[in-house]
Design an enzyme around this catalytic site. Structure first.
Site, PDB file in Angstrom:
ATOM      1  N   LYS A  89       0.804  -1.229   0.000  1.00  0.00           N
ATOM      2  CA  LYS A  89       0.000   0.000   0.000  1.00  0.00           C
ATOM      3  C   LYS A  89       0.835   1.277   0.000  1.00  0.00           C
ATOM      4  O   LYS A  89       0.442   2.294  -0.545  1.00  0.00           O
ATOM      5  CB  LYS A  89      -0.957   0.013   1.192  1.00  0.00           C
ATOM      6  CG  LYS A  89      -2.110  -0.957   1.008  1.00  0.00           C
ATOM      7  CD  LYS A  89      -3.238  -0.633   1.971  1.00  0.00           C
ATOM      8  CE  LYS A  89      -4.456  -1.493   1.683  1.00  0.00           C
ATOM      9  NZ  LYS A  89      -4.242  -2.927   2.008  1.00  0.00           N
ATOM     10  N   GLU A 111      -9.611   7.412   4.069  1.00  0.00           N
ATOM     11  CA  GLU A 111     -10.531   6.556   4.808  1.00  0.00           C
ATOM     12  C   GLU A 111      -9.863   5.206   4.932  1.00  0.00           C
ATOM     13  O   GLU A 111      -9.005   4.849   4.123  1.00  0.00           O
ATOM     14  CB  GLU A 111     -11.870   6.441   4.089  1.00  0.00           C
ATOM     15  CG  GLU A 111     -12.007   5.285   3.111  1.00  0.00           C
ATOM     16  CD  GLU A 111     -11.157   5.437   1.867  1.00  0.00           C
ATOM     17  OE1 GLU A 111     -10.943   6.584   1.434  1.00  0.00           O
ATOM     18  OE2 GLU A 111     -10.718   4.398   1.337  1.00  0.00           O
ATOM     19  N   SER A 377       1.450  -9.952  -1.292  1.00  0.00           N
ATOM     20  CA  SER A 377       1.154  -8.521  -1.124  1.00  0.00           C
ATOM     21  C   SER A 377       1.497  -7.983   0.258  1.00  0.00           C
ATOM     22  O   SER A 377       1.758  -6.789   0.406  1.00  0.00           O
ATOM     23  CB  SER A 377      -0.317  -8.256  -1.428  1.00  0.00           C
ATOM     24  OG  SER A 377      -1.169  -9.065  -0.642  1.00  0.00           O
TER      25      SER A 377
HETATM   26  C1  LIG Z   1      -5.144  -3.903   1.604  1.00  0.00           C
HETATM   27  C2  LIG Z   1      -4.523  -5.181   1.236  1.00  0.00           C
HETATM   28  C3  LIG Z   1      -4.986  -5.956   0.152  1.00  0.00           C
HETATM   29  C4  LIG Z   1      -6.218  -5.597  -0.638  1.00  0.00           C
HETATM   30  O1  LIG Z   1      -6.149  -4.387  -1.317  1.00  0.00           O
HETATM   31  P1  LIG Z   1      -5.898  -4.318  -2.895  1.00  0.00           P
HETATM   32  O2  LIG Z   1      -6.155  -2.904  -3.227  1.00  0.00           O
HETATM   33  O3  LIG Z   1      -6.832  -5.266  -3.536  1.00  0.00           O
HETATM   34  O4  LIG Z   1      -4.485  -4.721  -3.110  1.00  0.00           O
HETATM   35  C5  LIG Z   1      -4.300  -7.121  -0.191  1.00  0.00           C
HETATM   36  N1  LIG Z   1      -3.228  -7.534   0.509  1.00  0.00           N
HETATM   37  C6  LIG Z   1      -2.752  -6.828   1.564  1.00  0.00           C
HETATM   38  C7  LIG Z   1      -1.561  -7.346   2.285  1.00  0.00           C
HETATM   39  C8  LIG Z   1      -3.374  -5.648   1.963  1.00  0.00           C
HETATM   40  O5  LIG Z   1      -2.895  -4.971   3.009  1.00  0.00           O
END
Ligand SMILES: *Cc1c(COP(=O)(O)O)cnc(C)c1O
Length: 393
Positions: A89, A111, A377
């Site tokens: 993020k 938000e 992610s």
């Molecule tokens: C917030 C988050 C997501 C989901 O958000 P996307 O905008 O779909 O990427 C996925 N994985 C992690 C680790 C997150 O913190």
């Protein structure tokens, strides 16, 4: 055919800017400026330098040997879990705060649902010395105490949204109201590839560093830039957009988007938007969203807070509608089992969001010669309490 946004802000029939008239000047200012500003060499230099020295990029592309052996295919993990703050993020919040500064904005609003985007925003506001207000549903504030504490330590003000279900969509309404009331000095940092144009495209561009690096790293490790598969989980869709971006028009790359099925697609407790969604407008863009027959947005459910969203960004709606990406939904239980499996096979405790993606290894058969890239992610530190409760650790 291109799978990217057109000049009008549409991906196929999805996207656009469906906003109240009062918001038009803010969104229009951004639309006119974002490509110009982000193309400036000084912008790119500052962005690249912060990604390198502050976020820790490039993140490694790790060959997962034990996972590869077990599933008899070549598995690589893109290590977004190693980014500062623990997930992808921050790539986006860094980009947007640099843009906000160049637009002369002094006050940042955001938000947040689970608090991850709130933390990533509070982090870059501290970095730049800008005022930061994060709207968060009152219920989420209670559920996500550690992230609320993090935001406060970073100097942000966390304002509770007291209306409606007191969760993410209510926090979004409050943020939009604030932006309408403070159009001159305030910049709204949106945390995924959602919202009115130009947000989905802008966020996708900031996150596209993920697929840019994958190409460079695969070329070095495998002698070719393109994998056979790239796989990512989709909440709003920003980590997936980043991982897919530079492969969208390379049709030799199979794209797989993984959604949260929650307790099961047909259980009534799910966040599998592609399976359950219909076309509609949410947060200012036309996309697929889960809604009742009379068009009310349905409460989504997933054990992972980051995937617990009733829509997907317009890029993903179009990837689904055109068949460019395959969409697979994975239940809470499957994802939680992968939380343990990845931990014990590779020593990597994944965010529960990311764990969903790996369950594709059980759903699909890959060839021994296939190169399969997963976007890891985020890391699982933030999910420890959920893991503890689920597995009685
Ligand atoms: C917030 C988050 C997501 C989901 O958000 P996307 O905008 O779909 O990427 C996925 N994985 C992690 C680790 C997150 O913190």
């Amino acid at each position: 055919m291109s799978y990217n946004v057109n000049e009008k802000g549409y991906y196929g029939e999805f996207g656009g800017a469906y906003i109240p008239e009062m918001l038009y000047p803010n969104v229009e200012e951004l639309r006119q400026q974002y490509l110009k500003i982000t193309a400036e060499p000084e912008f790119q230099e500052e962005f690249d330098a912060l990604l390198k020295d502050y976020v820790g990029r490039p993140t490694p592309l790790y060959f997962a040997a034990r996972l590869s052996e077990k599933y008899n295919t070549k598995v690589y993990l893109k290590r977004e879990d190693l980014c500062h703050t623990g997930a992808h993020k921050v790539n986006n919040t860094i980009g947007q705060i640099l843009l906000a500064k160049r637009l002369g904005k002094t006050r940042i609003i955001a938000e947040t649902g689970a608090g991850q985007h709130g933390v990533a925003t509070a982090t870059v506001c501290a970095l730049m010395g800008l005022e930061c207000i994060v709207y968060m549903g009152e219920i989420d504030i209670k559920r996500q105490a550690p992230n609320v504490a993090r935001m406060k330590m970073l100097g942000a003000e966390v304002r509770p949204a007291l209306s409606g279900s007191k969760t993410l969509k209510d926090a979004t309404n409050e943020a939009i109201r604030d932006w309408i009331n403070n159009p001159v000095d305030t910049y709204y940092i949106i945390g995924s590839v959602v919202g009115p144009h130009p947000y989905p495209d802008m966020v996708a561009r900031f996150q596209s560093v993920i697929s840019k690096e994958i190409k460079e790293q695969l070329l070095e490790k495998e002698g070719r830039e393109n994998p056979d598969y790239v796989i990512a989980c989709v909440g709003g869709g920003s980590n997936a957009a980043g991982a897919f971006y530079h492969f969208l028009d390379d049709l030799d790359v199979n794209i797989i988007a993984v959604e949260a099925a929650g307790l099961g697609v047909d259980s009534g407790e799910s966040a599998a938007t592609s399976a359950l969604g219909k076309i509609g407008v949410i947060h200012g863009s036309k996309t697929l969203l889960m809604q009742s027959l009379d068009g009310q947005i349905t409460e989504p459910y997933s054990i992972s807070a980051g995937l617990d969203y009733p829509g997907v960004g317009p890029m993903h709606a179009n990837l689904f509608a055109t068949g460019r990406a395959e969409f697979i939904s994975i239940t809470d239980d499957q994802a939680m089992q992968w939380g343990i499996k990845l931990s014990q096979l590779e020593g990597l405790i994944p965010a529960i969001e990311s764990a969903h993606a790996f369950a594709v290894l059980d759903e699909k058969k890959f060839k021994p010669t296939d190169i399969v890239v997963f976007n890891l992610s985020g890391r699982g530190d933030k999910d420890l309490n959920t893991y503890i409760d689920y597995f009685k650790l």
